[in-house]
Design a protein around this motif. Structure first.
Motif, PDB file in Angstrom:
ATOM      1  N   LEU A   1      20.224 -27.383 -36.212  1.00  0.00           N
ATOM      2  CA  LEU A   1      19.698 -27.510 -34.854  1.00  0.00           C
ATOM      3  C   LEU A   1      20.764 -28.014 -33.893  1.00  0.00           C
ATOM      4  CD1 LEU A   1      17.255 -27.432 -32.940  1.00  0.00           C
ATOM      5  CD2 LEU A   1      16.717 -29.758 -33.661  1.00  0.00           C
TER       6      LEU A   1
ATOM      7  N   GLY B   1      23.308 -25.275 -33.314  1.00  0.00           N
ATOM      8  CA  GLY B   1      22.730 -24.244 -32.459  1.00  0.00           C
ATOM      9  C   GLY B   1      22.668 -24.664 -31.006  1.00  0.00           C
ATOM     10  N   VAL B   2      22.313 -25.931 -30.746  1.00  0.00           N
ATOM     11  CA  VAL B   2      22.258 -26.421 -29.365  1.00  0.00           C
ATOM     12  C   VAL B   2      23.652 -26.405 -28.731  1.00  0.00           C
ATOM     13  CG1 VAL B   2      21.804 -28.464 -27.959  1.00  0.00           C
ATOM     14  CG2 VAL B   2      20.163 -27.769 -29.695  1.00  0.00           C
TER      15      VAL B   2
ATOM     16  N   CYS C   1      15.181 -24.657 -38.715  1.00  0.00           N
ATOM     17  CA  CYS C   1      16.013 -23.476 -38.462  1.00  0.00           C
ATOM     18  C   CYS C   1      15.289 -22.474 -37.573  1.00  0.00           C
ATOM     19  CB  CYS C   1      16.396 -22.826 -39.795  1.00  0.00           C
ATOM     20  SG  CYS C   1      17.624 -23.738 -40.747  1.00  0.00           S
TER      21      CYS C   1
ATOM     22  N   THR D   1      15.405 -23.587 -34.045  1.00  0.00           N
ATOM     23  CA  THR D   1      16.715 -23.291 -33.461  1.00  0.00           C
ATOM     24  C   THR D   1      16.836 -21.827 -33.064  1.00  0.00           C
ATOM     25  OG1 THR D   1      17.670 -25.007 -34.893  1.00  0.00           O
ATOM     26  CG2 THR D   1      19.199 -23.477 -33.856  1.00  0.00           C
TER      27      THR D   1
ATOM     28  N   MET E   1      17.225 -20.269 -28.949  1.00  0.00           N
ATOM     29  CA  MET E   1      18.408 -19.584 -28.420  1.00  0.00           C
ATOM     30  C   MET E   1      18.061 -18.293 -27.667  1.00  0.00           C
ATOM     31  SD  MET E   1      21.013 -20.404 -31.556  1.00  0.00           S
ATOM     32  CE  MET E   1      22.490 -19.852 -30.724  1.00  0.00           C
TER      33      MET E   1
END
Length: 582
Positions: free
Chosen positions: A334, A337-338, A523, A526, A530
């Motif tokens: 996470l 991904g951020v 997951c 995340t 996106m």
């Protein structure tokens, strides 16, 4: 002499015992009743058994007629929705292939009429149908979980903001646009607001009055949302207008004259333009969620739940219960991904996106998707080793969850296959294109593995629904007793406490299932964030757009991406159910 001595001893054995007077009276009662029944049958008088069978036949006939009426109402309302969808689809297709005879304004007028009719029905349903006596006797405990209603409010709010940005953009071009175009966003804002409120409040209703009218109203509203989704997927007029305006601005700065309608205030138009492009996918997502909720409400019209049906008794709250590795790895994915999301968004705010940012974006997916696939395969294997039984009872909500999960997976899988064909056909040698190819293949495998894991987990009987074990250690399937509700509540409370206390002694299979579920939940959050809140690399990298053409690839992406966002969100809900049931 010997015979005389033996006969007295044998005589009591051969002679039958004489019953007492009380036993004779007790046996005489049933005999008289049997004789009375026989006499009644001989004289033609109806017996109690015959009267009971007549009542059973009468009520069976009533139930059969009720089922036939319910099926007829479902068939008529389904045909109504089908005809509305075909009519709207014909308008939209005519606009795409012959935009001279049928324009976008004609499609907007048709949708405005449908939204007005649906809006009137929604108001009547809230103010009229639900306020009638015995209108809503039951509420489906499985319908409309909190994550579905929360998503409904979130995406509904974003869709309303989208229409506000659209109105602002149209008002900034009012000198070269018709004022009539401002009416359509206002109607849509009213429709979206009322629909979101009604679905939040009444998504669990099992309506028992005005069933045919309710079914037709639900199907009309569902068809309207479906047509709005189809139009949002296929209509790229606003995007083309924005691109034409940007090109005209570049020509104007170069000193060339242009006839394109330009904005009066460039700064304000930039805000409206960015807001519209960012919030556009939320409108398609909102329409999909509304269709799913309306379909569940349509199935529940006229449904009568059992007296004991209600919220799951003893369902444990969401706790980690000692899970370490799953949340840790999920939080790592996470955070990464951020960071990639923020970097990509900063780069996307400029005039062009550098190739290394596409490389970073797809490399993250190539790293995360194999880990998710392996976790799903391991969880599916552990499901096969479990002692829990398969839940074979009919559950409409679970069946709909499985259908939505499989159907929503088609969005990203379809985009992946189109990308594979474009990459293989053009023989690209760049690193980015190779990463896109690997990303597409891994995405297909991850969807298949995750669907298997979630569906297998949803069909396992949760531990709080397992019948209690007897003294021999085997599950006892005892017939239901006519006990008091207080005793039933006490038994369920004891079973719930025993289940919660058993978390301290989780076996290795349950512990691994919980670790896998938590990892997959983070997951999927995340991978939901996106594409839902950012610029879409599938449309910005240019490979597939050049191969298929702008309009074709625009339709493919707008069809697949909202389904992909819906799939990630729906997977989170299913994984939470798997975690709680493990």
């Amino acid at each position: 002499m010997l015979e005389r001595t033996l006969c007295p001893s044998l005589a009591p054995v051969d002679a039958p015992p004489m019953p007492s007077a009380e036993v004779q009276e007790n046996e005489a009662g049933p005999a008289k009743e049997d004789q009375g029944n026989v006499g009644a049958e001989e004289t033609g008088a109806p017996s109690a058994r015959q009267q009971k069978s007549w009542l059973v036949r009468h009520f069976s006939l009533l139930l059969r007629r009720d089922r036939q009426a319910q099926k007829a109402g479902q068939l008529f309302s389904g045909l109504l929705a089908l005809n509305v969808v075909f009519l709207g689809g014909a308008f939209i297709c005519s606009m795409i292939f012959n935009n001279v005879a049928v324009t976008l304004g004609d499609v907007w007028i048709l949708l405005a009429v449908l939204k007005a009719l649906s809006l009137l029905w929604l108001l009547y349903y809230t103010a009229g149908t639900t306020r009638r006596p015995h209108a809503v006797l039951h509420r489906d405990p499985h319908a409309g979980p909190i994550w579905v209603r929360g998503s409904l409010v979130l995406f509904g709010s974003c869709t309303i903001c989208l229409n506000v940005f659209r109105m602002g953009y149209d008002m900034s071009h009012i000198h070269c646009k018709s004022e009539l175009e401002l009416i359509f966003p206002v109607i849509e804002i009213m429709f979206m607001g009322v629909q979101t409120w009604v679905l939040w409040k009444h998504c669990k209703d099992c309506v028992q009055v005005q069933t045919n009218l309710t079914r037709c109203g639900l199907m009309l509203t569902l068809a309207t949302n479906l047509l709005l989704w189809i139009l949002a997927v296929t209509n790229d007029s606003m995007h083309r207008e924005i691109e034409a305006e940007l090109s005209a601005l570049m020509e104007k700065f170069s000193g060339n004259e242009t006839n394109t309608c330009l904005c009066l205030n460039a700064t304000v138009c930039e805000v409206f333009r960015k807001g519209y492009l960012m919030l556009y996918p939320f409108s398609t997502e909102y329409c999909l969620i509304c269709c799913a909720v309306l379909f569940v409400m349509w199935r529940n019209v006229g449904r009568r739940l059992a007296a004991h049906a209600g919220p799951r008794p003893g369902t444990p709250p969401f706790h980690l219960h000692g899970a370490i590795f799953g949340p840790l790895l999920g939080l790592l994915a996470l955070v990464a991904g951020v960071c990639i999301f923020v970097l990509f968004q900063i780069e996307a705010s400029g005039p062009a996106i550098a190739r290394q940012y596409f490389t970073l974006y797809y490399a993250f997916y190539v790293a995360v998707l194999p880990a998710m696939s392996l976790a799903c395969l391991a969880g599916t294997a552990i499901h096969g080793l479990e002692e829990r039984e398969m839940d074979t009872l009919k559950n409409p909500t679970r069946s709909l969850d499985v259908v939505l999960l499989m159907g929503a997976a088609l969005g990203q899988v379809g985009i992946a296959y189109f990308s594979i064909v474009a990459i293989v056909a053009t023989h690209p040698q760049e690193l980015v294109n190779r990463l896109i190819l690997a990303y597409s293949l891994l995405l297909i495998l991850q969807h298949i593995a995750q669907n298997l894991f979630i569906i297998e987990g949803l069909h396992r009987r949760p531990l709080w629904e397992v019948p209690p074990e007897g003294p021999a250690g085997k599950c006892e399937a005892q017939p239901p007793r006519r006990g008091s509700l207080l005793e039933l509540g006490q038994d369920l409370r004891r079973a719930s406490l025993a289940y919660i206390h058993s978390y301290n002694h989780l076996n290795w299979k349950r512990r691994i299932l919980k670790e896998i579920s938590l990892f997959l939940i983070l997951c999927n959050i995340t991978l939901w964030m996106m594409p839902a809140f950012g610029i879409h690399p599938e449309f910005e990298n240019g490979l597939e757009k050049d191969f298929y053409g702008y309009r074709t690839w625009f339709t493919i992406v707008n069809f697949g991406l909202p389904l992909g966002v819906f799939y990630r969100m729906h997977s989170v809900g299913g994984l939470v159910e798997v975690y709680l049931g493990a």
